[in-house]
Every structure is written in structure tokens, then in C-alpha cells.
Design an enzyme around this catalytic site. Structure first.
Site, PDB file in Angstrom:
ATOM      1  CD1 TRP A 102      -2.111  -2.144   2.007  1.00  0.00           C
ATOM      2  CD2 TRP A 102      -2.907  -1.427   0.046  1.00  0.00           C
ATOM      3  NE1 TRP A 102      -3.080  -3.028   1.596  1.00  0.00           N
ATOM      4  CE2 TRP A 102      -3.578  -2.606   0.404  1.00  0.00           C
ATOM      5  CE3 TRP A 102      -3.230  -0.796  -1.160  1.00  0.00           C
ATOM      6  CZ2 TRP A 102      -4.573  -3.170  -0.405  1.00  0.00           C
ATOM      7  CZ3 TRP A 102      -4.221  -1.356  -1.967  1.00  0.00           C
ATOM      8  CH2 TRP A 102      -4.874  -2.528  -1.585  1.00  0.00           C
ATOM      9  CG  ASP A 172      -3.500   3.787   4.152  1.00  0.00           C
ATOM     10  OD1 ASP A 172      -4.584   3.566   4.743  1.00  0.00           O
ATOM     11  OD2 ASP A 172      -3.151   3.166   3.122  1.00  0.00           O
ATOM     12  CE  LYS A 196      -8.566  -3.436   3.912  1.00  0.00           C
ATOM     13  NZ  LYS A 196      -7.804  -2.604   2.981  1.00  0.00           N
TER      14      LYS A 196
HETATM   15  C1  LIG Z   1      -7.187  -2.095   1.960  1.00  0.00           C
HETATM   16  C2  LIG Z   1      -6.178  -1.042   2.067  1.00  0.00           C
HETATM   17  C3  LIG Z   1      -6.066  -0.015   1.107  1.00  0.00           C
HETATM   18  C4  LIG Z   1      -6.916   0.016  -0.153  1.00  0.00           C
HETATM   19  O1  LIG Z   1      -8.228   0.336   0.153  1.00  0.00           O
HETATM   20  P1  LIG Z   1      -9.315   0.540  -0.994  1.00  0.00           P
HETATM   21  O2  LIG Z   1     -10.453   1.126  -0.202  1.00  0.00           O
HETATM   22  O3  LIG Z   1      -9.619  -0.817  -1.552  1.00  0.00           O
HETATM   23  O4  LIG Z   1      -8.768   1.452  -2.004  1.00  0.00           O
HETATM   24  C5  LIG Z   1      -5.133   0.967   1.298  1.00  0.00           C
HETATM   25  N1  LIG Z   1      -4.336   0.976   2.388  1.00  0.00           N
HETATM   26  C6  LIG Z   1      -4.408   0.009   3.329  1.00  0.00           C
HETATM   27  C7  LIG Z   1      -3.505   0.065   4.518  1.00  0.00           C
HETATM   28  C8  LIG Z   1      -5.326  -1.030   3.199  1.00  0.00           C
HETATM   29  O5  LIG Z   1      -5.392  -1.982   4.135  1.00  0.00           O
END
Ligand SMILES: *Cc1c(COP(=O)(O)O)cnc(C)c1O
Length: 362
Positions: A102, A172, A196
Site C-alpha cells: 500500500w 493511511d 476493514k
Molecule cells: C485495503 C487497504 C487499502 C486500499 O483500500 P481501498 O479502499 O480498496 O482502495 C489501502 N491501504 C491500506 C492500509 C489497506 O489496508
């Protein structure tokens, strides 16, 4: 089939109480005679839903008044572009820490708009640790400093924030928002896809310090400008109405459980059950450096791929599903977000113990 214990990394389990409430309200929300899905986002009833979601999130995360909360679309991945487009406005330089897939995607996106300095990386060991950060390597006049606070695929997390002086930290938090107490005022921007730990897919929460809004670079599309959304209370266009509603129910659920402090205790208890088992096992092995272990995503391996596959298959037959590790790392991964009850973790650990005894006895 009964409900299973779903260890998926995302979309992932939602609290049963939340699903039941949403089901109860599905066809007739609060005497409006319609589902939230059918409601105009300009209606009073919907305005109340989004306002309440925001105020509950502000309360549980203790978000200071000089931060805006935005409910956006496009997933966390769209933030990989929105961050540089909105923040690369002075030196056009940013520092990034590469702690996994990511981060890498975020780095690649930012490089389109400015100068990216990767100040540390753990790529040399398949991202099984959080790299040491050396302040000397930081860009003094960087427009921001970027981290992925929890690395969903590898199961590492930052336990300490770097000392970056006045440079805003962008995090993030897609896979660990709401999992433990944090001090929002230490960040410039926090963002997270909901699927998540917050709700269904479709909404991305952005928590941004007000002074970072309003100086995007010229080419920024209207929809990728934070100002567009902050000026209109996330209603410049139709927001993901139902996802915001369910996320709001999750915020309420956290409040009723005693807030994030209480959730954090539960999360620590759950993670410790698995880590303790891994540390004492002669068969299973955790893959992450101990001090950098995640509370949310726990990867582990057996000695052979054959055993990994056997374990995943048998676990699934017992209602312990989605334990397969990410395709880039293999093995197993148990994602144990807020909604995973301790019974699910106990059932998993008992099954691991049973599996180990059987293999050792062979
Ligand atoms: C799942 C995830 C993403 C991507 O998320 P999307 O909503 O599918 O774009 C980005 N960063 C992290 C840390 C993730 O776990």
C-alpha cells in the site's frame, strides 16, 4: 449455514448488533416509510444520519475542532492521489516510508505530482518489520511525511510516530483506525477505507487539519479537491449514503461498548491469545518482528505449503474462514478487527492447538 468466524482482511466482519439493527431498519427507517437506501441525501432524515455519524466519530476519536471529517468515495486508493494533489503545494517534496504494497502504491502515485523521498523501507525482508527512521534523512522543507500506520498484508504497525517537527504527518489508517487510542492532533491527515474496521465498502473517511485544505495544485480535478467536499459537508455530490449510515451504526456500537479505550483492551487481549500461542508453538511461526506486531492482522506459517493448505482447508470446514495469507506472502493471516468476537479467536487458537497436536503425533 450458521454465521462463520470470518478472518478476512477486508471487506471483513461487522458487529452482529449492527447488522441486526440495519436489518430491522431496512425497509422503514425511523418511521420515514422508506429504506435509507431510498432516501434523498438532501432530506432532513438523511442529514441527521450523516451529522450523527460525524459527531459520534468526533466523540470516539476525540477529533479536535480544527479538523474536518469527510465521507468520500473512491476507496483509500483514491487518497494516494488526493494527498499529493492537495498537499504538494510549497516545496513539492514529500517523505514516504515504504512498509509494504500500500505504501508502494501511494509512492508511485505521488511521484506523478512531485519529488518523493523514500526515507526508509523494509522491502529487503518482505516488510516483516517497521524500519528505523533516521531524522537526518528527512526532507527539512517537505510538504508532508507519509506513513501506512498498519500494514494489512504483512501484519506490522507503527508504534511510534517519527519526530518531523512542523511537517504534517499523513497516515493511511485503513486497517487500524478505531482499533486503539490515538492523538489526532499529531497528524495532518488521517484516512481510511471503511471496509476493514468501520463499515461496508464504499465510503472512505478523511480527517484533515483545516489549514491543509484549499491549496491544491492547479491540475487537481474538482472531485479530488478536499475543499470541494469540506465546503459542502461531504455533499457536493451524492455521498455513499448507505455505507455512511452503517458506519454510523458502528460508531454508535463502539460508543456503547465504552469507546476506543475499551475496544483497545479487547483487541490487545485477542491479539495476545494468538501471539502467545505462536510464540510457544513448535510448528506454527509468526512472521513479524515482535516489537512491530499488528493488533489487527496476524500472519503466520507452517513448515510447508502442504501443511498451510491443509490447515486452511480444515479451518474452513470448522467455520474459521478466509485465513489464507495475501497472495504476495502466502501462509496464513488472521485479521481480527474490532468486530471479531473473542470467541472467534479462542476457537481459532483451540483449532491451531488441535492441529499441532495431530501433526506432532503423526
Ligand atoms: C485495503 C487497504 C487499502 C486500499 O483500500 P481501498 O479502499 O480498496 O482502495 C489501502 N491501504 C491500506 C492500509 C489497506 O489496508
Amino acid at each position: 449455514m450458521e454465521r462463520v468466524y470470518n478472518f478476512s482482511a477486508g471487506p471483513s466482519m461487522l458487529p452482529i448488533e449492527v447488522l441486526k439493527k440495519a436489518a430491522d431498519e431496512m425497509t422503514n427507517y425511523n418511521n420515514t416509510g422508506m429504506s435509507v437506501m431510498e432516501m434523498s441525501h438532501r432530506s432532513v432524515a438523511y442529514q441527521n444520519i450523516i451529522d450523527k455519524a460525524e459527531s459520534n466519530l468526533r466523540e470516539i476519536m476525540n477529533i479536535p475542532d480544527n479538523y474536518k471529517v469527510l465521507f468520500l468515495q473512491g476507496g483509500a486508493s483514491t487518497q494516494f492521489a488526493m494527498i499529493p494533489l492537495n498537499l504538494l503545494n510549497k516545496s513539492q517534496k514529500a517523505d514516504y516510508v515504504n512498509t509494504g504494497a500500500w505504501s508502494k502504491k501511494a509512492i508511485a502515485e505521488a511521484k506523478k505530482y512531485g519529488e518523493v523521498n523514500v526515507v526508509a523501507s523494509s522491502e529487503d525482508k518482505t516488510y516483516t518489520y517497521i524500519p528505523e527512521l533516521n531524522k537526518e534523512s528527512f526532507t527539512k522543507d517537505a510538504d508532508y511525511f507519509y506513513i501506512t500506520s498498519n500494514n494489512t498484508i504483512y501484519g506490522t504497525k507503527f508504534n511510534e510516530l517519527p519526530d518531523v517537527g512542523e511537517v504534517p504527518i499523513v497516515a493511511d489508517m485503513s486497517s487500524n483506525i478505531l482499533s486503539e487510542e490515538i492523538d489526532v492532533s499529531k497528524y495532518g491527515v488521517i484516512f481510511a477505507g471503511a471496509q476493514k474496521n468501520m463499515g461496508p465498502a464504499g465510503v472512505t473517511v478523511v480527517i484533515i487539519r483545516e489549514d491543509l485544505i484549499g491549496s491544491c495544485i492547479d491540475i487537481t480535478p474538482t472531485m479530488l479537491n478536499y475543499k470541494t467536499h469540506s465546503e459542502k459537508g461531504s455533499m457536493f455530490n451524492t455521498p455513499p449514503t448507505y455505507s455512511i449510515y452503517v458506519a454510523g451504526l458502528v460508531f454508535e456500537w463502539i460508543k456503547e461498548l465504552g469507546g476506543i479505550k475499551a475496544i483497545q483492551q479487547k483487541n490487545e487481549e485477542k491479539a495476545n491469545l494468538i501471539y502467545k500461542f505462536l510464540d510457544n508453538s513448535n510448528l506454527f511461526k509468526g512472521t513479524v518482528v515482535k516489537k512491530d506486531r499488528s493488533l489487527m492482522n496476524i500472519p503466520f506459517v507452517l513448515p510447508t505449503d502442504e501443511l498451510n493448505n491443509k490447515f486452511i482447508k480444515e479451518a474452513s470446514q470448522k467455520g474459521l474462514v478466509n485465513l489464507k495469507g495475501h497472495r504476495s506472502v502466502g501462509g496464513m493471516r488472521a485479521s481480527i478487527y474490532n468486530a471479531m468476537p473473542i470467541e472467534g479467536v479462542n476457537t481459532l487458537v483451540s483449532f491451531m492447538k488441535d492441529f499441532e497436536d495431530r501433526i506432532n503425533g503423526m
